[in-house]
Design an enzyme around this catalytic site. Sequence first.
Site, PDB file in Angstrom:
ATOM      1  N   ASP A   1      -5.053   1.714   8.761  1.00 53.70           N
ATOM      2  CA  ASP A   1      -4.913   1.387   7.272  1.00 53.70           C
ATOM      3  C   ASP A   1      -6.065   0.156   6.822  1.00 53.70           C
ATOM      4  O   ASP A   1      -6.046  -0.002   5.638  1.00 53.70           O
ATOM      5  CB  ASP A   1      -3.801   1.271   7.224  1.00 53.70           C
ATOM      6  CG  ASP A   1      -3.027   2.347   6.704  1.00 53.70           C
ATOM      7  OD1 ASP A   1      -3.329   3.495   6.549  1.00 53.70           O
ATOM      8  OD2 ASP A   1      -1.741   2.591   6.984  1.00 53.70           O
TER       9      ASP A   1
ATOM     10  N   LYS B   1       1.014  -1.070   0.064  1.00 54.26           N
ATOM     11  CA  LYS B   1       0.087   0.444   0.065  1.00 54.26           C
ATOM     12  C   LYS B   1       1.267   1.414  -0.343  1.00 54.26           C
ATOM     13  O   LYS B   1       2.110   1.136   0.967  1.00 54.26           O
ATOM     14  CB  LYS B   1      -1.460  -0.096   1.291  1.00 54.26           C
ATOM     15  CG  LYS B   1      -2.562   1.144   1.128  1.00 54.26           C
ATOM     16  CD  LYS B   1      -1.687   2.527   2.597  1.00 54.26           C
ATOM     17  CE  LYS B   1      -0.606   2.177   3.530  1.00 54.26           C
ATOM     18  NZ  LYS B   1       0.008   3.244   4.105  1.00 54.26           N
TER      19      LYS B   1
END
Length: 320
Positions: A153, A20
Site C-alpha cells: 500500500d 487510506k
Amino acid sequence: MRATDGPPPPPALRLAVPAKVNLALHVLGRRESGYHELQSLVAFAAVTDGDEVTVRFSPPDRERSDDRPPRTPDFVVGGPFAGNVPHGAENLAVAAARLCPEIAAVHLTKGLPVAAGIGGGSADAAAVLRAAAIHRGIAASDFAADGLSLGADIPVCLDGRPSIMEGIGEVLRPAELPPVAGILVNPGVPLATADVFRALRKRDNPRFEMPPLADAGALCDWLAGTRNDLEAPARACCTDIDAVLNAVAATEGCALARMSGSGPTVFGLFPDAAARDAAVARLAAAAPSRWWIRAVRFAGSADGLPPAVEMDDGALAPAG
C-alpha cells in the site's frame, strides 16, 4: 543529497497522514508467489486527530552517504494508539527512514486505529518518504519502488491522490473523483490482514470498469455495483463488523456503507456535510464506547496533497 539548488532545506518537516480507504476492492487472482492480484479504487480522508509524522534531518555537514550501512534513526511514538504499534526497527515508518541516510529522527503521533484496513502503517511510511523527497528536492514517486519493497500500500499512499490500484499495489492510475462527505467507524478491535486472506474462499473475481462520474451521487450509485471481496471473510473473522456495517447503513442519508481494505473499519458516504455530521452525532450517542467514530471528507482529484509544515529543530515532540 539535494537534486536542486536553492535555500537550505528546513531541519524538520511535519506531515499529517490521511487515512487510506478502499472504496472498492476486487480480488482478481493469486500469483505463484502467494501475493494476490487486486483492483481497488482508493481515496484519502484527512482525520483531524489522525496520524502525524515529524521527520528531523541531519545537518548537511553530518549527512551520511548512501553507500554506508543504514542506521536506525531515533524513533518516538505518541498518541492514543501508540501502545498498539512497534516502537523499534520493525515499525514501517522506521523501515522507510532507514532508506534515507539524511533522516536523523522520526516522531510519530498515532491517532488512527491499528490493523484497521485504512493503511495506517503504510501511510506513515509513505509520509516519511515524502518528507525525504521534499528534503532532497525530488518527486515523491522516486521512492515508489523502495516503498513497494516495504509494503504493497505504500506506493498509493506515497502518491496520495485518488487512484485505481492494481497488481499487488505497484500499478497506479489516477482516478477522477469528486470530494465526498463521509464517516469512518472502527469497532475498537484489530484485525490481521493475513487472517482475512486465509479466510477468503473465492480469489478469481471479475474486474470493475469505472465510468466518468459527474458528482458524489453518481459515485455512490456506481460504487453500489462494485464490491469489497474481503468483506465476507473479514466478517467471518470479526463479527463486530456486522454491527458497525448495520449501524452505519441505518443512519439517515447514508448512500453507501462498506468495509475498507481488510477491515474492520467501515466507511459511510453521505450527500453533504450536514447529513454526515448528524450521522456521527447519532452513532456517537448510541454506539459502544470502544467504537472509534470520525467525520471525514474524502479528497477529490482536484484537491492537493496536505502541505508539509516546516519545523524548527527544537519543536519535534509528537502531539498527544
